[in-house]
Design an enzyme around this catalytic site. Structure first.
Site, mmCIF file in Angstrom:
data_model
loop_
_atom_site.group_PDB
_atom_site.id
_atom_site.type_symbol
_atom_site.label_atom_id
_atom_site.label_comp_id
_atom_site.label_asym_id
_atom_site.label_seq_id
_atom_site.Cartn_x
_atom_site.Cartn_y
_atom_site.Cartn_z
ATOM 1 N N GLU A 62 -48.136 -0.863 53.453
ATOM 2 C CA GLU A 62 -48.170 -2.196 52.833
ATOM 3 C C GLU A 62 -49.350 -3.007 53.362
ATOM 4 O O GLU A 62 -49.814 -2.782 54.479
ATOM 5 C CB GLU A 62 -46.877 -2.952 53.168
ATOM 6 C CG GLU A 62 -45.917 -3.092 51.992
ATOM 7 C CD GLU A 62 -46.349 -4.123 50.948
ATOM 8 O OE1 GLU A 62 -47.557 -4.350 50.757
ATOM 9 O OE2 GLU A 62 -45.448 -4.698 50.309
ATOM 10 N N ASP A 116 -44.181 -10.109 54.615
ATOM 11 C CA ASP A 116 -44.048 -11.564 54.628
ATOM 12 C C ASP A 116 -42.555 -11.905 54.664
ATOM 13 O O ASP A 116 -41.928 -11.817 55.720
ATOM 14 C CB ASP A 116 -44.758 -12.098 53.375
ATOM 15 C CG ASP A 116 -44.976 -13.609 53.374
ATOM 16 O OD1 ASP A 116 -44.292 -14.307 54.119
ATOM 17 O OD2 ASP A 116 -45.821 -14.093 52.606
ATOM 18 N N ARG A 149 -59.785 -9.305 46.340
ATOM 19 C CA ARG A 149 -59.307 -8.066 46.956
ATOM 20 C C ARG A 149 -60.454 -7.301 47.618
ATOM 21 O O ARG A 149 -60.252 -6.562 48.571
ATOM 22 C CB ARG A 149 -58.633 -7.158 45.919
ATOM 23 C CG ARG A 149 -57.338 -7.718 45.349
ATOM 24 C CD ARG A 149 -56.603 -6.626 44.571
ATOM 25 N NE ARG A 149 -55.556 -7.149 43.702
ATOM 26 C CZ ARG A 149 -54.302 -7.418 44.096
ATOM 27 N NH1 ARG A 149 -53.949 -7.221 45.341
ATOM 28 N NH2 ARG A 149 -53.421 -7.876 43.239
HETATM 29 P P1 XMP Z 1 -42.749 -10.081 50.859
HETATM 30 O O1 XMP Z 1 -42.531 -11.562 50.853
HETATM 31 O O2 XMP Z 1 -41.971 -9.375 49.798
HETATM 32 O O3 XMP Z 1 -44.266 -9.993 50.476
HETATM 33 O O4 XMP Z 1 -42.624 -9.470 52.241
HETATM 34 C C1 XMP Z 1 -44.870 -8.850 50.277
HETATM 35 C C2 XMP Z 1 -45.962 -9.000 49.249
HETATM 36 O O5 XMP Z 1 -46.294 -10.366 48.984
HETATM 37 C C3 XMP Z 1 -47.675 -10.551 48.907
HETATM 38 N N1 XMP Z 1 -48.112 -11.529 49.928
HETATM 39 C C4 XMP Z 1 -49.343 -12.009 50.079
HETATM 40 N N2 XMP Z 1 -50.455 -11.766 49.377
HETATM 41 N N3 XMP Z 1 -51.653 -13.222 50.786
HETATM 42 C C5 XMP Z 1 -51.607 -12.376 49.741
HETATM 43 O O6 XMP Z 1 -52.634 -12.153 49.117
HETATM 44 C C6 XMP Z 1 -50.569 -13.526 51.543
HETATM 45 O O7 XMP Z 1 -50.668 -14.313 52.502
HETATM 46 C C7 XMP Z 1 -49.345 -12.884 51.159
HETATM 47 N N4 XMP Z 1 -48.095 -12.930 51.655
HETATM 48 C C8 XMP Z 1 -47.370 -12.087 50.868
HETATM 49 C C9 XMP Z 1 -48.274 -9.215 49.140
HETATM 50 O O8 XMP Z 1 -48.618 -8.672 47.911
HETATM 51 C C10 XMP Z 1 -47.207 -8.388 49.780
HETATM 52 O O9 XMP Z 1 -47.280 -7.038 49.399
HETATM 53 MG MG MG Z 2 -48.600 -6.408 47.820
#
Ligand code: XMP
Ligand code: MG
Length: 183
Positions: free
Chosen positions: A102, A106, A168
Protein backbone atom coordinates in the site's frame (compact mmCIF):
# COMPACT_ATOMS: atom_id res chain seq x y z
CA UNK A 1 14.74 17.90 -13.89
CA UNK A 2 12.12 20.42 -15.08
CA UNK A 3 8.81 20.03 -13.22
CA UNK A 4 5.38 21.57 -13.74
CA UNK A 5 4.38 20.45 -10.25
CA UNK A 6 7.29 21.28 -7.94
CA UNK A 7 6.02 24.83 -7.50
CA UNK A 8 2.73 23.53 -6.07
CA UNK A 9 4.57 21.81 -3.21
CA UNK A 10 4.67 23.63 0.13
CA UNK A 11 7.21 21.30 1.75
CA UNK A 12 8.94 17.99 1.18
CA UNK A 13 8.33 15.42 3.94
CA UNK A 14 10.42 12.55 2.55
CA UNK A 15 13.10 13.01 -0.13
CA UNK A 16 13.81 10.66 -3.05
CA UNK A 17 17.07 9.60 -1.39
CA UNK A 18 15.36 8.82 1.93
CA UNK A 19 12.70 6.77 0.13
CA UNK A 20 15.26 4.71 -1.78
CA UNK A 21 17.41 4.05 1.31
CA UNK A 22 14.40 2.89 3.31
CA UNK A 23 13.12 0.67 0.49
CA UNK A 24 16.51 -1.09 0.37
CA UNK A 25 16.14 -1.91 4.07
CA UNK A 26 12.54 -3.03 3.62
CA UNK A 27 13.48 -5.25 0.66
CA UNK A 28 16.22 -6.90 2.72
CA UNK A 29 13.84 -7.49 5.62
CA UNK A 30 11.24 -9.06 3.33
CA UNK A 31 13.95 -11.21 1.72
CA UNK A 32 14.81 -12.78 5.09
CA UNK A 33 11.15 -13.43 5.84
CA UNK A 34 10.07 -14.78 2.44
CA UNK A 35 13.02 -16.55 0.83
CA UNK A 36 11.94 -20.01 -0.33
CA UNK A 37 8.24 -19.14 0.10
CA UNK A 38 7.45 -17.80 -3.38
CA UNK A 39 5.35 -14.86 -2.08
CA UNK A 40 2.85 -12.90 -4.15
CA UNK A 41 3.36 -9.12 -4.08
CA UNK A 42 -0.17 -7.72 -4.23
CA UNK A 43 -0.34 -3.99 -4.92
CA UNK A 44 -3.34 -1.84 -4.09
CA UNK A 45 -3.95 0.46 -7.07
CA UNK A 46 -3.52 3.12 -8.00
CA UNK A 47 -1.42 4.63 -5.22
CA UNK A 48 1.00 1.74 -4.73
CA UNK A 49 2.28 1.46 -8.31
CA UNK A 50 5.48 3.49 -7.84
CA UNK A 51 6.37 1.92 -4.47
CA UNK A 52 5.57 -1.56 -5.80
CA UNK A 53 7.98 -1.22 -8.69
CA UNK A 54 10.86 -0.15 -6.44
CA UNK A 55 10.04 -2.64 -3.66
CA UNK A 56 9.94 -5.76 -5.85
CA UNK A 57 13.35 -4.88 -7.29
CA UNK A 58 14.75 -4.33 -3.78
CA UNK A 59 13.66 -7.85 -2.76
CA UNK A 60 15.15 -10.53 -5.00
CA UNK A 61 13.01 -13.47 -3.86
CA UNK A 62 11.28 -15.67 -6.40
CA UNK A 63 7.83 -14.11 -6.50
CA UNK A 64 5.12 -12.82 -8.76
CA UNK A 65 3.07 -9.65 -8.76
CA UNK A 66 -0.67 -9.00 -8.78
CA UNK A 67 -2.84 -5.91 -8.39
CA UNK A 68 -6.23 -5.07 -6.99
CA UNK A 69 -7.91 -1.70 -7.45
CA UNK A 70 -10.19 -0.22 -4.84
CA UNK A 71 -11.82 3.12 -4.43
CA UNK A 72 -12.92 4.72 -1.20
CA UNK A 73 -12.08 8.37 -1.51
CA UNK A 74 -13.80 9.29 -4.77
CA UNK A 75 -11.47 12.25 -5.38
CA UNK A 76 -12.06 13.79 -1.98
CA UNK A 77 -9.57 14.13 0.82
CA UNK A 78 -11.48 12.22 3.50
CA UNK A 79 -12.39 8.55 3.35
CA UNK A 80 -16.04 7.77 2.71
CA UNK A 81 -15.54 4.66 4.83
CA UNK A 82 -16.88 2.45 2.06
CA UNK A 83 -14.44 0.34 0.04
CA UNK A 84 -15.34 -0.85 -3.44
CA UNK A 85 -13.28 -3.27 -5.56
CA UNK A 86 -13.02 -1.71 -9.02
CA UNK A 87 -10.55 -4.26 -10.44
CA UNK A 88 -10.29 -7.68 -8.81
CA UNK A 89 -7.30 -10.04 -8.61
CA UNK A 90 -6.91 -12.22 -11.66
CA UNK A 91 -5.57 -15.39 -10.04
CA UNK A 92 -6.24 -17.99 -7.37
CA UNK A 93 -4.49 -16.97 -4.13
CA UNK A 94 -5.35 -20.12 -2.16
CA UNK A 95 -2.35 -21.12 -0.04
CA UNK A 96 -0.25 -18.12 -1.17
CA UNK A 97 1.87 -15.94 1.10
CA UNK A 98 0.69 -12.41 0.31
CA UNK A 99 2.77 -9.27 0.64
CA UNK A 100 0.08 -6.58 0.39
CA UNK A 101 1.67 -3.34 -0.81
CA UNK A 102 0.00 0.00 0.00
CA UNK A 103 1.03 3.62 -0.44
CA UNK A 104 -0.43 4.83 2.86
CA UNK A 105 -2.27 3.37 5.82
CA UNK A 106 -4.59 6.11 7.04
CA UNK A 107 -8.00 5.30 8.63
CA UNK A 108 -7.32 1.60 8.00
CA UNK A 109 -10.65 1.10 6.18
CA UNK A 110 -9.06 -0.12 2.96
CA UNK A 111 -6.67 -2.62 4.48
CA UNK A 112 -9.11 -3.88 7.12
CA UNK A 113 -11.53 -4.66 4.29
CA UNK A 114 -8.87 -6.20 2.03
CA UNK A 115 -7.37 -8.34 4.79
CA UNK A 116 -10.76 -9.99 5.38
CA UNK A 117 -11.31 -10.36 1.65
CA UNK A 118 -7.94 -12.10 1.10
CA UNK A 119 -8.61 -14.38 4.10
CA UNK A 120 -11.88 -15.53 2.57
CA UNK A 121 -9.97 -16.25 -0.67
CA UNK A 122 -7.73 -18.68 1.24
CA UNK A 123 -4.38 -16.87 1.53
CA UNK A 124 -1.85 -18.79 3.67
CA UNK A 125 -0.50 -15.58 5.22
CA UNK A 126 -1.03 -11.84 4.80
CA UNK A 127 1.80 -9.36 5.42
CA UNK A 128 0.92 -5.68 5.19
CA UNK A 129 3.63 -3.41 3.85
CA UNK A 130 2.99 0.31 3.52
CA UNK A 131 5.32 3.09 2.47
CA UNK A 132 3.61 5.59 4.77
CA UNK A 133 1.79 5.16 8.04
CA UNK A 134 -0.50 7.89 9.39
CA UNK A 135 -1.46 6.33 12.76
CA UNK A 136 -3.11 9.48 14.13
CA UNK A 137 -6.18 8.95 11.92
CA UNK A 138 -6.66 5.21 12.46
CA UNK A 139 -10.26 4.12 13.09
CA UNK A 140 -9.80 0.38 12.39
CA UNK A 141 -7.69 -1.92 14.59
CA UNK A 142 -5.03 -2.55 11.98
CA UNK A 143 -1.26 -2.08 12.10
CA UNK A 144 1.23 -2.56 9.27
CA UNK A 145 3.72 -5.44 9.51
CA UNK A 146 6.28 -3.18 7.86
CA UNK A 147 6.09 0.59 7.29
CA UNK A 148 8.53 2.91 5.55
CA UNK A 149 7.83 6.19 7.30
CA UNK A 150 5.38 7.57 9.82
CA UNK A 151 3.80 10.82 8.62
CA UNK A 152 1.86 13.47 10.55
CA UNK A 153 -1.83 14.18 9.97
CA UNK A 154 -1.37 16.11 6.73
CA UNK A 155 -2.58 15.27 3.24
CA UNK A 156 0.45 14.10 1.26
CA UNK A 157 1.13 13.66 -2.45
CA UNK A 158 3.85 12.23 -4.66
CA UNK A 159 5.55 8.87 -5.21
CA UNK A 160 2.19 7.39 -6.32
CA UNK A 161 -0.08 9.42 -4.03
CA UNK A 162 -2.47 11.83 -5.69
CA UNK A 163 -4.63 14.84 -5.21
CA UNK A 164 -7.56 14.54 -7.67
CA UNK A 165 -5.51 11.99 -9.64
CA UNK A 166 -2.63 14.45 -10.12
CA UNK A 167 0.90 14.59 -8.61
CA UNK A 168 1.43 10.79 -8.64
CA UNK A 169 4.63 11.27 -10.66
CA UNK A 170 6.22 13.70 -8.20
CA UNK A 171 9.32 11.71 -7.11
CA UNK A 172 9.19 12.58 -3.38
CA UNK A 173 6.50 12.82 -0.66
CA UNK A 174 5.26 16.36 -0.11
CA UNK A 175 2.46 18.57 1.09
CA UNK A 176 0.63 20.86 -1.35
CA UNK A 177 0.33 24.62 -0.94
CA UNK A 178 -3.16 25.56 0.41
CA UNK A 179 -3.99 27.59 -2.71
CA UNK A 180 -3.76 24.43 -4.85
CA UNK A 181 -6.87 23.08 -3.10
CA UNK A 182 -8.91 26.23 -3.63
CA UNK A 183 -9.10 26.00 -7.46
P1 XMP B 1 -7.51 4.35 4.49
O1 XMP B 1 -8.14 5.54 5.14
O2 XMP B 1 -8.50 3.41 3.90
O3 XMP B 1 -6.74 5.03 3.30
O4 XMP B 1 -6.45 3.70 5.36
C1 XMP B 1 -6.10 4.33 2.40
C2 XMP B 1 -6.12 5.04 1.07
O5 XMP B 1 -6.53 6.41 1.17
C3 XMP B 1 -5.74 7.24 0.38
N1 XMP B 1 -5.08 8.26 1.23
C4 XMP B 1 -4.33 9.27 0.81
N2 XMP B 1 -3.99 9.63 -0.44
N3 XMP B 1 -2.72 11.41 0.43
C5 XMP B 1 -3.18 10.70 -0.61
O6 XMP B 1 -2.85 11.03 -1.74
C6 XMP B 1 -3.03 11.12 1.72
O7 XMP B 1 -2.57 11.81 2.65
C7 XMP B 1 -3.88 9.98 1.91
N4 XMP B 1 -4.39 9.40 3.01
C8 XMP B 1 -5.12 8.34 2.55
C9 XMP B 1 -4.74 6.35 -0.27
O8 XMP B 1 -5.17 6.10 -1.56
C10 XMP B 1 -4.74 5.08 0.52
O9 XMP B 1 -4.50 3.96 -0.28
MG1 MG C 1 -4.50 4.12 -2.43
Amino acid sequence: MKSEMHNDILKILVTEEEIQARISEMGAELYEKFQGKNPLFLGVLKGSFVFMSDLVRACQVKSDVEFIAVSSYENAMASSGRVKITHDIQQDITGRHLIVVEDILDSGNTLAFLKEYFKTKGAASITIVTLLDKPSRRTKAITPDLAGFTVPDEFVVGYGLDYCQQYRNVPYIGVLKPEVYSH
